[in-house]
Design a protein around this motif. Structure first.
Motif, mmCIF file in Angstrom:
data_model
loop_
_atom_site.group_PDB
_atom_site.id
_atom_site.type_symbol
_atom_site.label_atom_id
_atom_site.label_comp_id
_atom_site.label_asym_id
_atom_site.label_seq_id
_atom_site.Cartn_x
_atom_site.Cartn_y
_atom_site.Cartn_z
ATOM 1 N N ALA A 82 0.769 -1.106 0.050
ATOM 2 C CA ALA A 82 -0.085 0.017 -0.071
ATOM 3 C C ALA A 82 0.795 1.322 -0.026
ATOM 4 O O ALA A 82 0.587 2.274 -0.684
ATOM 5 C CB ALA A 82 -0.805 0.109 1.333
ATOM 6 N N GLU A 83 1.866 1.209 0.771
ATOM 7 C CA GLU A 83 2.933 2.377 0.824
ATOM 8 C C GLU A 83 3.568 2.683 -0.516
ATOM 9 O O GLU A 83 3.484 3.830 -1.071
ATOM 10 C CB GLU A 83 3.896 2.084 1.835
ATOM 11 N N ALA A 84 3.999 1.512 -1.161
ATOM 12 C CA ALA A 84 4.605 1.681 -2.542
ATOM 13 C C ALA A 84 3.567 2.153 -3.340
ATOM 14 O O ALA A 84 3.972 3.068 -4.327
ATOM 15 C CB ALA A 84 5.157 0.220 -3.033
ATOM 16 N N ARG A 85 2.229 1.728 -3.469
ATOM 17 C CA ARG A 85 1.352 2.274 -4.596
ATOM 18 C C ARG A 85 1.112 3.787 -4.122
ATOM 19 O O ARG A 85 0.909 4.573 -5.229
ATOM 20 C CB ARG A 85 0.009 1.389 -4.214
ATOM 21 N N MET A 86 1.070 4.153 -2.976
ATOM 22 C CA MET A 86 0.771 5.578 -2.541
ATOM 23 C C MET A 86 2.163 6.371 -3.214
ATOM 24 O O MET A 86 1.772 7.459 -3.770
ATOM 25 C CB MET A 86 0.865 5.744 -1.022
ATOM 26 N N LYS A 87 3.190 6.003 -2.884
ATOM 27 C CA LYS A 87 4.426 6.782 -3.311
ATOM 28 C C LYS A 87 4.373 6.675 -5.043
ATOM 29 O O LYS A 87 4.748 7.885 -5.494
ATOM 30 C CB LYS A 87 5.800 5.955 -3.147
ATOM 31 N N PHE A 88 4.060 5.619 -5.785
ATOM 32 C CA PHE A 88 4.057 5.787 -7.086
ATOM 33 C C PHE A 88 2.837 6.587 -7.679
ATOM 34 O O PHE A 88 3.168 7.447 -8.424
ATOM 35 C CB PHE A 88 3.724 4.194 -7.731
ATOM 36 N N ALA A 90 1.715 9.142 -6.231
ATOM 37 C CA ALA A 90 1.997 10.636 -5.936
ATOM 38 C C ALA A 90 2.858 11.227 -6.989
ATOM 39 O O ALA A 90 2.815 12.318 -7.460
ATOM 40 C CB ALA A 90 2.488 10.643 -4.397
ATOM 41 N N MET A 91 3.933 10.484 -7.424
ATOM 42 C CA MET A 91 4.886 10.681 -8.538
ATOM 43 C C MET A 91 4.294 10.820 -9.648
ATOM 44 O O MET A 91 4.506 11.447 -10.416
ATOM 45 C CB MET A 91 5.870 9.747 -8.325
ATOM 46 N N ALA A 92 3.122 9.945 -9.912
ATOM 47 C CA ALA A 92 2.785 9.692 -11.451
ATOM 48 C C ALA A 92 1.555 10.910 -11.518
ATOM 49 O O ALA A 92 1.134 11.275 -12.638
ATOM 50 C CB ALA A 92 2.103 8.428 -11.506
ATOM 51 N N GLY A 93 1.044 11.377 -10.441
ATOM 52 C CA GLY A 93 -0.016 12.165 -10.472
ATOM 53 C C GLY A 93 0.636 13.643 -10.671
ATOM 54 O O GLY A 93 0.177 14.474 -10.764
#
Length: 122
Positions: free
Chosen positions: A111-117, A119-122
């Motif tokens: 879940a943390e990795a998804r949030m980081k990804f 945030a960077m993609a958006g």
């Protein structure tokens, strides 16, 4: 030209074929529940939760076809049908439980990795 990987195409196809069956979300849940013992269709449907009658039927038929589950019909009125893991199905419990445990232990990290990804993609 020498392939960069040591796997044979036939091996990759065989692994892919099996993973299509055992890697399915419903298959993992159904096999896990049947690991507790034989169950009737509606018992299994309620135990799994969220699975439609059609999807459970499809999943059980696939598992039966691939040799993971047996289906026993008892001549009662109404007919009673039990589903149970075969020896092959019980062997499948080991990696299924390991995968489930890994998922539970690493849910937060994913879940943390998804949030980081995101945030960077958006």
């Amino acid at each position: 030209m020498i392939p960069r990987h040591p796997h044979r195409t036939e091996d990759c196809r065989a692994v892919s074929d099996i993973l299509q069956r055992v890697g399915d979300k419903w298959t993992v849940l159904v096999v896990g529940k049947l690991g507790e013992g034989a169950m009737r269709f509606n018992e299994l449907r309620h135990a799994v939760g969220g699975i439609s009658q059609k999807m459970l039927t499809t999943t059980l038929r696939g598992l039966e076809r691939d040799g993971f589950v047996t289906r026993t019909v008892f001549p009662t009125i109404p007919p009673r049908v039990d589903y149970e893991l075969t020896d092959l199905g019980r062997e499948l419990l080991v990696p299924v439980f390991a995968l489930g445990e890994w998922a539970r232990l690493n849910q937060g990290r994913v879940a943390e990795a998804r949030m980081k990804f995101d945030a960077m993609a958006g």
